[in-house]
Design an enzyme around this catalytic site. Sequence first.
Site, PDB file in Angstrom:
ATOM      1  N   HIS A 121       0.845  -1.187   0.000  1.00 19.11           N
ATOM      2  CA  HIS A 121       0.000   0.000   0.000  1.00 19.11           C
ATOM      3  C   HIS A 121       0.882   1.239   0.000  1.00 19.11           C
ATOM      4  CE1 HIS A 121      -0.327  -0.296   4.705  1.00 19.11           C
ATOM      5  NE2 HIS A 121       0.761   0.354   4.366  1.00 19.11           N
TER       6      HIS A 121
ATOM      7  N   ASP B 256       4.709   7.626   1.010  1.00 18.83           N
ATOM      8  CA  ASP B 256       5.482   6.427   1.353  1.00 18.83           C
ATOM      9  C   ASP B 256       4.865   5.167   0.747  1.00 18.83           C
ATOM     10  OD1 ASP B 256       7.006   8.158   2.784  1.00 18.83           O
ATOM     11  OD2 ASP B 256       6.411   7.432   4.762  1.00 18.83           O
TER      12      ASP B 256
ATOM     13  N   GLU C 189       1.678   1.264  -6.837  1.00 15.54           N
ATOM     14  CA  GLU C 189       1.754   2.011  -5.579  1.00 15.54           C
ATOM     15  C   GLU C 189       2.368   3.393  -5.781  1.00 15.54           C
ATOM     16  OE1 GLU C 189       0.098   0.933  -3.214  1.00 15.54           O
ATOM     17  OE2 GLU C 189      -0.169  -1.127  -3.919  1.00 15.54           O
TER      18      GLU C 189
ATOM     19  N   MET D 162      -3.808   1.329 -12.398  1.00 17.90           N
ATOM     20  CA  MET D 162      -4.378   1.760 -11.127  1.00 17.90           C
ATOM     21  C   MET D 162      -5.640   0.981 -10.757  1.00 17.90           C
ATOM     22  SD  MET D 162      -2.040   3.696 -10.276  1.00 17.90           S
ATOM     23  CE  MET D 162      -2.749   4.017  -8.659  1.00 17.90           C
TER      24      MET D 162
ATOM     25  N   ASP E 181       2.357 -24.512 -28.059  1.00 12.18           N
ATOM     26  CA  ASP E 181       1.690 -25.764 -28.443  1.00 12.18           C
ATOM     27  C   ASP E 181       0.274 -25.530 -28.971  1.00 12.18           C
ATOM     28  OD1 ASP E 181       3.902 -27.195 -27.597  1.00 12.18           O
ATOM     29  OD2 ASP E 181       3.084 -27.593 -25.601  1.00 12.18           O
TER      30      ASP E 181
ATOM     31  N   ASP F 298      -1.582 -29.581 -35.966  1.00 12.05           N
ATOM     32  CA  ASP F 298      -0.774 -28.424 -35.578  1.00 12.05           C
ATOM     33  C   ASP F 298      -1.597 -27.409 -34.791  1.00 12.05           C
ATOM     34  OD1 ASP F 298       1.476 -29.410 -36.894  1.00 12.05           O
ATOM     35  OD2 ASP F 298       0.883 -28.485 -38.795  1.00 12.05           O
TER      36      ASP F 298
END
Length: 492
Positions: free
Chosen positions: A213, A221, A242, A259, A356, A451
């Site tokens: 967070h 921060d 963040e 976001m 594949d 294929d």
Amino acid sequence: MIAVLALLTVLQISSIQFTYGVPVYIDPDTAIKPEYLQRNSLEKDDALPLDPRPAPEVTEREAAKFLEEMGFLNHSTDEIGTRLDQVEGDPRWIALVRFQKQFQLPESGKLDDDTRRLIAAPKCGVSELNVDSEKWTKPVITYKINSFPNSLEPTEARKLIGQAFGEWSKHANLDIVEVKQGDADIFVSDEAPDHQDRMGFSCRFLKNTTVAHAFFPEIGDVHYNRAKSYTPDEFLSASMHEIGHSLGLDHVMSKSSIMYPLHIRYHIEIPIEDQRALQALYGVRTTIRQSPRTTTPVPVESTPRLCSLDKIDTIVNDASGQTFALAGNYYYDLSQRNPAGRRISSKWPRLPGSIDAAFTYRGGRYTFFFKGSRVWVYADDQLEAGYPRAISSELPGLPNNLDAAYVTKAGSIVAIRRKQYWFYNPSKRPQVSGHFPRLVYDFHNMPVNLDAALHHTDRQFYFFKGREYYRLNLTNFTVGPPSAMESKWFKC
């Protein structure tokens, strides 16, 4: 009479059909035509869900605690309990509907599969019901890394954090600089699930589903969850998310946005919509950062053209309905005339070459790519978080090393390997019944060792082998004669 009855009983117990001289066992309960091959079982367009993967286990108690901690449930679960099967108007029912509305799910008030998937998804710890954010008022901001996640080497983590800040900075008129000594505007740290912010207030993460967070300006921060183990891809994408908060961006409900509050996709660059949101706060960057010059000539890569291919690895429609063939490390846009190959990873980041099998699931929301024992899932050409994963965990009952796969009109998956095929029904448990695998000769004239296979936008089913393709006749489940790829798919 007794002899006749005995003979009929033997025939009922073990019916044998010979196709091309190969004995094919026919289940006595479906001796006329297997139910999963019947025409009406392939044409119920709304019969199955939009995501074939099993939903994760989320108990009512876990869901109620999640809704409480994320701010959707305004009452303590200690007071009102954690059961969610309540009548309309109950606080728990209202909370679940609010969550479903916020994340654009059907507002059923029930803990259905789609709701369980989102509750269990890795997520940002910033509240989903946030107040308006601010922005930085100076042109240069600094950040300092105080501690690193244990799951990454410090050198690698520092590089990824710097890359995340740089991705934002290059799109707006804002410079972001790391400092290693003294004070900084933004502090980046690895924190325990219960911790404190720089002002001494209590913070906490939601178990190990909260990735990280962050705080809005002018604090900014970033806290990573110490209980979480990060892969480099996840760490970079989470860091960019963040830091978006640190710069003033709130959550948005567009799944293509970095976001978006749930980490359902990995990003390696900032999407256009988020670039514009940041530029609305800080303006467009007015100075162009110069890359170091080099005198070493860059070799021009020679890529094979479509019409030079002997075979393709797989063929797939994307969400927009465009058809692409993949071969080796390249993909080809089949709407173009004899195009040169483009790197697969340039369209589907982190997808390896020599795939594949592949298919886009009904509604076009998810494209699945298979290689060996693993599956990659993309939404809007962005890799879903946590992938690649084991085929056995994502689509239980399907084998590894597929040759081809396609989706029926109803949403079941047919997976083919050599002479066998499996039928995966997302609405059944188990999804693949004990009748499988079966031999591909259930589809008359079906070639072996395919294929690729494709449920095309023209609502027809095609199989590919070498430079030829085959169409499945849905009336009698017979595969038609081969045709040259140039007659429909390759514009040579």
